[in-house]
Write a protein that holds these residues in place. Structure first.
Motif, PDB file in Angstrom:
ATOM      1  N   ALA A   1       0.814  -1.211   0.000  1.00 58.97           N
ATOM      2  CA  ALA A   1       0.000   0.000   0.000  1.00 58.97           C
ATOM      3  C   ALA A   1       0.851   1.266   0.000  1.00 58.97           C
ATOM      4  O   ALA A   1       0.443   2.299  -0.539  1.00 58.97           O
ATOM      5  CB  ALA A   1      -0.923   0.004   1.219  1.00 58.97           C
ATOM      6  N   HIS A   2       2.054   1.194   0.575  1.00 59.37           N
ATOM      7  CA  HIS A   2       2.915   2.377   0.631  1.00 59.37           C
ATOM      8  C   HIS A   2       3.442   2.788  -0.737  1.00 59.37           C
ATOM      9  O   HIS A   2       3.905   3.922  -0.914  1.00 59.37           O
ATOM     10  CB  HIS A   2       4.066   2.143   1.616  1.00 59.37           C
ATOM     11  CG  HIS A   2       3.660   2.385   3.033  1.00 59.37           C
ATOM     12  ND1 HIS A   2       3.008   1.446   3.798  1.00 59.37           N
ATOM     13  CD2 HIS A   2       3.768   3.496   3.811  1.00 59.37           C
ATOM     14  CE1 HIS A   2       2.760   1.951   4.989  1.00 59.37           C
ATOM     15  NE2 HIS A   2       3.199   3.184   5.018  1.00 59.37           N
ATOM     16  N   PHE A   3       3.378   1.881  -1.688  1.00 60.12           N
ATOM     17  CA  PHE A   3       3.764   2.204  -3.065  1.00 60.12           C
ATOM     18  C   PHE A   3       2.540   2.296  -3.974  1.00 60.12           C
ATOM     19  O   PHE A   3       2.383   3.257  -4.716  1.00 60.12           O
ATOM     20  CB  PHE A   3       4.744   1.149  -3.605  1.00 60.12           C
ATOM     21  CG  PHE A   3       6.079   1.175  -2.932  1.00 60.12           C
ATOM     22  CD1 PHE A   3       7.085   2.029  -3.376  1.00 60.12           C
ATOM     23  CD2 PHE A   3       6.347   0.361  -1.844  1.00 60.12           C
ATOM     24  CE1 PHE A   3       8.320   2.064  -2.757  1.00 60.12           C
ATOM     25  CE2 PHE A   3       7.580   0.387  -1.213  1.00 60.12           C
ATOM     26  CZ  PHE A   3       8.572   1.240  -1.663  1.00 60.12           C
ATOM     27  N   GLY A   4       1.680   1.286  -3.897  1.00 54.06           N
ATOM     28  CA  GLY A   4       0.543   1.215  -4.810  1.00 54.06           C
ATOM     29  C   GLY A   4      -0.407   2.386  -4.699  1.00 54.06           C
ATOM     30  O   GLY A   4      -0.898   2.902  -5.710  1.00 54.06           O
ATOM     31  N   ILE A   5      -0.669   2.840  -3.466  1.00 50.73           N
ATOM     32  CA  ILE A   5      -1.612   3.954  -3.288  1.00 50.73           C
ATOM     33  C   ILE A   5      -1.046   5.251  -3.873  1.00 50.73           C
ATOM     34  O   ILE A   5      -1.699   5.891  -4.704  1.00 50.73           O
ATOM     35  CB  ILE A   5      -2.016   4.096  -1.803  1.00 50.73           C
ATOM     36  CG1 ILE A   5      -2.857   2.885  -1.370  1.00 50.73           C
ATOM     37  CG2 ILE A   5      -2.798   5.391  -1.571  1.00 50.73           C
ATOM     38  CD1 ILE A   5      -3.095   2.783   0.120  1.00 50.73           C
ATOM     39  N   PRO A   6       0.173   5.677  -3.500  1.00 52.23           N
ATOM     40  CA  PRO A   6       0.693   6.914  -4.121  1.00 52.23           C
ATOM     41  C   PRO A   6       0.989   6.774  -5.613  1.00 52.23           C
ATOM     42  O   PRO A   6       0.997   7.775  -6.340  1.00 52.23           O
ATOM     43  CB  PRO A   6       1.965   7.229  -3.320  1.00 52.23           C
ATOM     44  CG  PRO A   6       2.295   6.000  -2.553  1.00 52.23           C
ATOM     45  CD  PRO A   6       1.030   5.235  -2.377  1.00 52.23           C
ATOM     46  N   MET A   7       1.222   5.532  -6.102  1.00 53.02           N
ATOM     47  CA  MET A   7       1.389   5.346  -7.550  1.00 53.02           C
ATOM     48  C   MET A   7       0.105   5.691  -8.308  1.00 53.02           C
ATOM     49  O   MET A   7       0.160   6.036  -9.489  1.00 53.02           O
ATOM     50  CB  MET A   7       1.783   3.904  -7.857  1.00 53.02           C
ATOM     51  CG  MET A   7       3.257   3.615  -7.676  1.00 53.02           C
ATOM     52  SD  MET A   7       3.588   1.862  -7.944  1.00 53.02           S
ATOM     53  CE  MET A   7       5.377   1.883  -8.018  1.00 53.02           C
ATOM     54  N   SER A   8      -1.027   5.597  -7.629  1.00 54.26           N
ATOM     55  CA  SER A   8      -2.304   5.970  -8.267  1.00 54.26           C
ATOM     56  C   SER A   8      -2.512   7.483  -8.202  1.00 54.26           C
ATOM     57  O   SER A   8      -3.466   7.998  -8.780  1.00 54.26           O
ATOM     58  CB  SER A   8      -3.470   5.261  -7.569  1.00 54.26           C
ATOM     59  OG  SER A   8      -3.724   5.843  -6.290  1.00 54.26           O
ATOM     60  N   GLY A   9      -1.636   8.172  -7.465  1.00 51.31           N
ATOM     61  CA  GLY A   9      -1.782   9.613  -7.260  1.00 51.31           C
ATOM     62  C   GLY A   9      -2.435   9.947  -5.936  1.00 51.31           C
ATOM     63  O   GLY A   9      -2.480  11.106  -5.527  1.00 51.31           O
TER      64      GLY A   9
END
Length: 567
Positions: A85-93
């Motif tokens: 989640a620490h990567f996937g969420i901000p990767m979505s903006g």
């Protein structure tokens, strides 16, 4: 006079990009695609798999129209989904909002409502917590409630009934949610490094929790500062004893990708689990609050694996560690680095930098020096102790108490929707920590107390931390916390709450032991510092291992004032 650079060369796509820790994951997947990235019980993911899973998560969120300006809450212990989640969420903006799993439903309801989280990713064990929180939100909404999307994370160690229940209530299975996303999703880094990456809430012990907003730039700088400060090598094997929901795991979530290391997930933190992970996985580093270190040094022999197979590096912060605990850790072969910081500073932002000349000092002296909070992090530009009256730096004499203040890139953007708190906390160009400390002649700072924890007895200030440090030296004391209790003669006096080591004494001997502890303290500190009362029992703690002094202050109030103090 106008300041001019030596040239007028502009930024362009070839020479400038916003700083973000998200690139660390792409690099790890490229450089070490088959290296273990995340290990949890029987499950192992490589860096390539982790990158693909995070891209799937970003894609799946985008399919729900979650992106720039959105918040996604995560209610989970240290499991792979929390890391992803620490990567996937901000990767979505979007912005990740990790939620403390030990909060009650009403507090979680406040956080979800205040953050306006569009999606809630919740571990199956905590689904009913999320469900109860959403029910409370609905009741207060007066018909305007729009529920967030619910995604439930399965775990093989949990009762399958809780997963079936969650799915029956309409939650989406996390693995199925990932399957709906594209592993080759073309994520975009932030255009501006000031863009928010995380929203973390303070503990809210005295008021409603405040939402700490962090940016990509600070997360990037902290992710590189941590390994540099700690001397972590490429490929480090890191054990997740520190909750990822606490300051984003002090930014080690992103730092481990920068190091292409291996994350060992530990769902429940026990001394036995820590020792086992060191032996089984070759753990080289872990972070923990002093209370966890205390459990490690006092673990029964059957739960330990000693001597350690190799030196294990430990970073501690969250509360001032008693020198006695630091000494005991070093005796067992752990190398402890002591740091200090807050949610508002991305986690640790000062370090008690070890000096080679200290190696020649007696171990007890080393532990006392290492118990100080130290000097500023590489990524922090300003640190000082200032007078609350004048705002000027205090004398570097190790005695004059002032407030610890910071400034620089490792300070938060501010509190979400709280302009009054922002004005107060950023007054005069500093972030005001609320922690009271001193500055030593070598420039190292040392916390003496939170401003609200200072005990004023007969007009004299008493540091609860100093009293606690002495209590930890008593052979019967496992844990100790000191708060103010009303005192008929002195206004207030120290009240010690103590947890005894197993098998030390039964209930019938507590009064006798309490007298002995007070007598012990008289040999270690000024008479007016000595606790006038000792209360035995377990200490209330937060999910990150901090002792909840506000609860103890309430208990001390219930005890009533100390009658006719003799001193």
């Amino acid at each position: 006079m106008e300041m001019r650079d030596i040239d007028n060369l502009p930024k362009n796509a070839a020479n400038y990009t916003a700083l973000t820790p998200l690139w660390f994951l792409e690099r790890a997947a490229t450089v070490h695609p088959t290296r273990k990235a995340v290990v949890h019980r029987s499950r192992t993911f490589t860096w390539l798999q982790t990158y693909q899973r995070c891209r799937r998560l970003a894609s799946a969120l985008s399919n729900l129209s979650v992106g720039f300006g959105s918040k996604v809450a995560v209610i989970a212990p240290n499991v792979p989904a929390a890391y992803e989640a620490h990567f996937g969420i901000p990767m979505s903006g979007a912005v990740i909002n990790p939620v403390n799993i030990r909060l009650n439903a009403s507090t979680v309801a406040f956080l979800l409502g205040h953050s306006q989280s569009a999606v809630v990713i919740v571990d199956q064990e905590f689904f009913t917590l999320a469900e109860d929180s959403l029910k409370l939100m609905k009741e207060k909404s007066q018909g305007n409630f729009k529920p967030p999307h619910l995604v439930v994370v399965a775990d093989e160690s949990c009762d399958p009934k809780t997963l079936r229940y969650a799915l029956g209530q309409g939650a989406i299975d996390y693995e199925k949610f990932l399957e709906s996303g594209d592993p080759e999703f073309s994520w975009k880094p932030p255009q501006d490094e000031w863009q928010s990456i995380a929203l973390n809430y303070t503990s809210g012990t005295t008021a409603s929790p405040k939402g700490v907003v962090l940016h990509h730039r600070g997360a990037y700088l902290m992710s590189l500062s941590n390994p540099l400060i700690w001397g972590m090598n490429e490929g480090a094997i890191y054990l997740w004893t520190l909750p990822m929901f606490h300051c984003n795991g002090w930014c080690f979530t992103w730092a481990l990708a920068a190091l292409c290391g291996t994350n060992i997930c530990l769902r429940q933190v026990t001394a036995k689990g820590v020792y086992s992970a060191i032996a089984k996985h070759g753990v080289t580093h872990f972070c923990a609050a002093p209370v966890v270190l205390n459990s490690i040094v006092n673990a029964p022999s059957e739960d330990t694996i000693l001597p350690l197979p190799h030196v294990v590096h430990v970073m501690t912060a969250g509360a001032a560690p008693p020198p006695a605990v630091l000494f005991a850790m070093s005796q067992k072969g752990f190398r402890v680095t002591h740091t200090y910081g807050l949610s508002e500073t991305y986690g640790p932002s000062t370090v008690c930098a070890w000096k080679p000349e200290w190696d020649l000092l007696p171990p007890e002296t080393q532990a006392r020096l290492n118990a100080r909070q130290g000097v500023r992090y590489i990524g922090l530009e300003g640190l000082d102790v200032i007078s609350s009256q004048t705002g000027q730096p205090v004398a570097a004499d190790g005695k004059t108490i002032g407030e610890i203040v910071m400034r620089g890139n490792l300070v938060m953007k501010g509190y979400l929707k709280n302009p009054k708190a922002n004005e107060e906390t950023f007054a005069n160009g500093w972030f005001h920590s609320g922690d009271l400390g001193v500055k030593h002649r070598d420039g190292y700072i040392e916390i003496k107390d939170r401003s609200k924890d200072i005990i004023i007895s007969g007009g004299e200030n008493i540091s609860s931390v100093e009293v606690e440090n002495s209590l930890y030296l008593h052979p019967a004391v496992l844990e100790a916390s000191v708060v103010a209790r009303a005192d008929e003669r002195w206004g207030e006096s120290p009240c010690a709450f103590v947890t005894l080591k197993p098998g030390v004494a039964d209930k019938s001997k507590e009064q006798e032991l309490g007298e002995e502890i007070m007598q012990f303290c008289r040999s270690k500190m000024p008479a007016y510092w000595v606790p006038k009362s000792v209360v035995f029992g377990p200490l209330p703690k937060t999910a990150t291992g901090k002792i909840q002094k506000h609860i103890l202050r309430g208990k001390a109030k219930e005890l009533g004032p100390v009658k006719l103090s003799k001193l």
